[in-house]
Enzyme design. Structure first.
Site, PDB file in Angstrom:
ATOM      1  N   PHE A  59       4.653  38.831 -26.215  1.00  0.00           N
ATOM      2  CA  PHE A  59       3.304  38.346 -26.495  1.00  0.00           C
ATOM      3  C   PHE A  59       2.256  39.432 -26.374  1.00  0.00           C
ATOM      4  O   PHE A  59       1.353  39.532 -27.183  1.00  0.00           O
ATOM      5  CB  PHE A  59       2.958  37.190 -25.529  1.00  0.00           C
ATOM      6  CG  PHE A  59       3.822  35.985 -25.751  1.00  0.00           C
ATOM      7  CD1 PHE A  59       3.465  35.034 -26.687  1.00  0.00           C
ATOM      8  CD2 PHE A  59       5.011  35.822 -25.061  1.00  0.00           C
ATOM      9  CE1 PHE A  59       4.275  33.930 -26.919  1.00  0.00           C
ATOM     10  CE2 PHE A  59       5.821  34.720 -25.288  1.00  0.00           C
ATOM     11  CZ  PHE A  59       5.453  33.769 -26.215  1.00  0.00           C
ATOM     12  N   GLN A 114      10.564  32.124 -18.785  1.00  0.00           N
ATOM     13  CA  GLN A 114       9.386  31.624 -19.490  1.00  0.00           C
ATOM     14  C   GLN A 114       9.673  31.570 -20.988  1.00  0.00           C
ATOM     15  O   GLN A 114       8.829  31.162 -21.771  1.00  0.00           O
ATOM     16  CB  GLN A 114       8.191  32.545 -19.225  1.00  0.00           C
ATOM     17  CG  GLN A 114       7.817  32.637 -17.757  1.00  0.00           C
ATOM     18  CD  GLN A 114       6.936  33.851 -17.461  1.00  0.00           C
ATOM     19  OE1 GLN A 114       5.734  33.798 -17.565  1.00  0.00           O
ATOM     20  NE2 GLN A 114       7.571  34.964 -17.125  1.00  0.00           N
ATOM     21  N   HIS A 120       8.804  27.035 -19.668  1.00  0.00           N
ATOM     22  CA  HIS A 120       7.905  26.744 -20.781  1.00  0.00           C
ATOM     23  C   HIS A 120       8.583  25.945 -21.890  1.00  0.00           C
ATOM     24  O   HIS A 120       8.113  25.933 -23.024  1.00  0.00           O
ATOM     25  CB  HIS A 120       7.294  28.045 -21.321  1.00  0.00           C
ATOM     26  CG  HIS A 120       6.359  28.691 -20.329  1.00  0.00           C
ATOM     27  ND1 HIS A 120       5.959  30.010 -20.405  1.00  0.00           N
ATOM     28  CD2 HIS A 120       5.734  28.183 -19.231  1.00  0.00           C
ATOM     29  CE1 HIS A 120       5.141  30.281 -19.390  1.00  0.00           C
ATOM     30  NE2 HIS A 120       4.998  29.190 -18.671  1.00  0.00           N
ATOM     31  N   THR A 178       8.512  40.596 -18.007  1.00  0.00           N
ATOM     32  CA  THR A 178       7.357  39.696 -17.984  1.00  0.00           C
ATOM     33  C   THR A 178       6.132  40.430 -17.449  1.00  0.00           C
ATOM     34  O   THR A 178       6.235  41.198 -16.486  1.00  0.00           O
ATOM     35  CB  THR A 178       7.619  38.421 -17.161  1.00  0.00           C
ATOM     36  OG1 THR A 178       6.396  37.683 -17.044  1.00  0.00           O
ATOM     37  CG2 THR A 178       8.174  38.696 -15.772  1.00  0.00           C
TER      38      THR A 178
HETATM   39  P1  OAD Z   1       4.369  39.189 -22.159  1.00  0.00           P
HETATM   40  O1  OAD Z   1       4.348  39.570 -23.591  1.00  0.00           O
HETATM   41  O2  OAD Z   1       3.075  38.859 -21.505  1.00  0.00           O
HETATM   42  O3  OAD Z   1       5.035  40.347 -21.295  1.00  0.00           O
HETATM   43  C1  OAD Z   1       6.239  40.931 -21.677  1.00  0.00           C
HETATM   44  C2  OAD Z   1       6.491  42.106 -20.753  1.00  0.00           C
HETATM   45  O4  OAD Z   1       7.784  42.591 -21.045  1.00  0.00           O
HETATM   46  C3  OAD Z   1       5.523  43.266 -20.934  1.00  0.00           C
HETATM   47  O5  OAD Z   1       5.068  43.683 -19.655  1.00  0.00           O
HETATM   48  C4  OAD Z   1       6.356  44.356 -21.606  1.00  0.00           C
HETATM   49  O6  OAD Z   1       6.014  45.662 -21.148  1.00  0.00           O
HETATM   50  C5  OAD Z   1       7.743  44.009 -21.146  1.00  0.00           C
HETATM   51  N1  OAD Z   1       8.830  44.355 -22.070  1.00  0.00           N
HETATM   52  C6  OAD Z   1       8.867  44.250 -23.425  1.00  0.00           C
HETATM   53  N2  OAD Z   1      10.063  44.609 -23.895  1.00  0.00           N
HETATM   54  C7  OAD Z   1      10.811  44.942 -22.813  1.00  0.00           C
HETATM   55  C8  OAD Z   1      12.150  45.392 -22.640  1.00  0.00           C
HETATM   56  N3  OAD Z   1      12.968  45.590 -23.672  1.00  0.00           N
HETATM   57  N4  OAD Z   1      12.576  45.636 -21.372  1.00  0.00           N
HETATM   58  C9  OAD Z   1      11.753  45.466 -20.302  1.00  0.00           C
HETATM   59  N5  OAD Z   1      10.481  45.042 -20.413  1.00  0.00           N
HETATM   60  C10 OAD Z   1      10.024  44.783 -21.651  1.00  0.00           C
HETATM   61  O7  OAD Z   1       5.409  37.984 -22.021  1.00  0.00           O
HETATM   62  P2  OAD Z   1       5.585  36.941 -20.825  1.00  0.00           P
HETATM   63  O8  OAD Z   1       5.294  37.582 -19.513  1.00  0.00           O
HETATM   64  O9  OAD Z   1       6.876  36.259 -21.024  1.00  0.00           O
HETATM   65  O10 OAD Z   1       3.566  31.193 -22.587  1.00  0.00           O
HETATM   66  O11 OAD Z   1       4.438  35.912 -21.166  1.00  0.00           O
HETATM   67  C11 OAD Z   1       4.292  34.781 -20.398  1.00  0.00           C
HETATM   68  C12 OAD Z   1       3.840  33.635 -21.266  1.00  0.00           C
HETATM   69  O12 OAD Z   1       2.718  34.019 -22.039  1.00  0.00           O
HETATM   70  C13 OAD Z   1       4.826  33.184 -22.313  1.00  0.00           C
HETATM   71  O13 OAD Z   1       5.840  32.352 -21.809  1.00  0.00           O
HETATM   72  C14 OAD Z   1       3.952  32.421 -23.253  1.00  0.00           C
HETATM   73  C15 OAD Z   1       2.796  33.371 -23.330  1.00  0.00           C
HETATM   74  O14 OAD Z   1       1.584  32.806 -23.565  1.00  0.00           O
HETATM   75  C16 OAD Z   1       3.353  30.094 -23.294  1.00  0.00           C
HETATM   76  O15 OAD Z   1       3.431  30.047 -24.504  1.00  0.00           O
HETATM   77  C17 OAD Z   1       3.007  28.895 -22.451  1.00  0.00           C
END
Ligand code: OAD
Length: 238
Positions: free
Chosen positions: A35, A103, A121, A190
């Site tokens: 995201f 999530q 979620h 996350t």
């Molecule tokens: P985010 O997009 O906020 O965060 C993803 C994290 O994963 C970031 O800190 C990236 O740096 C990291 N990342 C990406 N690719 C990676 C990889 N290959 N290895 C390690 N790290 C990696 O996503 P979430 O934290 O899941 O909610 O977001 C939480 C919620 O926000 C989601 O569930 C969704 C969204 O709004 C709802 O829709 C209710």
């Protein structure tokens, strides 16, 4: 294998009560964008910010626009589990891992073979009528176009938690239980900015808190081990 991955490997080998808490970064190596990264869903241009499109009130008022976004960005297109999903499932089979708390809404942990998955979620793999609650196969949304409708006239929705909606209480209670009891908590992929999910990690009481995340998070200073690398690449070495 670098020093921090070697440390993680040792911790995993010594533990038989691991809990994993993850987010969208777990699935990026399967080709599903997260995201908040620069190429993530929230940094693309839409008529409305995605947080708004993914809200309960928006879905109610503007299902056509919601479904344009959904079909464009949330449609499941056959992504496969990556090394992180597969390793977590393997640890569960070996009795080392007690629960995956995610999530994510993509079902990839189950596709990898994980059984005890708490989907905070919800999931795109179920859908139901927002009016009469009749359940429908997920394909009715995933493989369709436009706004899917129930026989009762209501709009069919995915079984995901929209902004403004509460998380399932049983799921939250189960997540708290597993995290509280965990010997080792691994948090991966996350940004830890979305609550209440992100607040769950405060229930952890142990001294083996590991963060595997590409980007920095607000919890890095509390972790016993921080690995800022791609989680699939890290887990494939464990
Ligand atoms: P985010 O997009 O906020 O965060 C993803 C994290 O994963 C970031 O800190 C990236 O740096 C990291 N990342 C990406 N690719 C990676 C990889 N290959 N290895 C390690 N790290 C990696 O996503 P979430 O934290 O899941 O909610 O977001 C939480 C919620 O926000 C989601 O569930 C969704 C969204 O709004 C709802 O829709 C209710």
């Amino acid at each position: 294998m670098n020093e921090s991955i070697r440390q993680l490997k040792e911790l995993v080998e010594a533990s038989d009560n691991i809990v994993f808490f993850g987010g969208a970064g777990v699935s990026t190596e399967s080709g599903i964008p997260d995201f908040r990264s620069v190429d993530g869903l929230y940094n693309q241009k839409y008529a409305y910010p995605p947080e708004r499109i993914l809200s309960h009130s928006f879905f109610e008022r503007n299902p056509e626009e919601y479904y344009r976004f959904h079909h464009d960005k949330l449609r499941l297109t056959g992504a496969k589990p990556n090394a992180a999903h597969l390793k977590l499932a393997e640890w569960e089979r070996q009795g080392k891992l007690k629960a995956v708390i995610t999530q994510n809404i993509d079902g990839l942990h189950q596709a990898a073979g994980s059984r005890n998955v708490i989907e905070l979620h919800g999931t795109l793999l179920r859908s139901y009528c927002a009016r009469c609650r009749k359940e429908y196969p997920y394909e009715i949304i995933n493989d369709g176009t436009g706004v899917p409708r129930c026989g009762c006239g209501g709009v069919i929705r995915p079984d995901i938690v929209f902004y403004e909606e509460a998380l399932n209480e049983d799921d939250l209670a189960a997540a708290v239980h597993y995290i509280r009891e965990a010997d080792m908590l691994i948090i991966g992929g996350t940004s830890l900015v979305v609550y209440p999910a992100a607040g769950l990690i405060n229930y952890y009481r142990g001294d083996k808190l590991v963060l595997v995340n590409k980007g920095e998070t607000s919890q890095d200073s509390y972790a016993n081990l921080v690995i800022r690398e791609k989680i699939g690449e890290v887990f494939s070495q464990l």
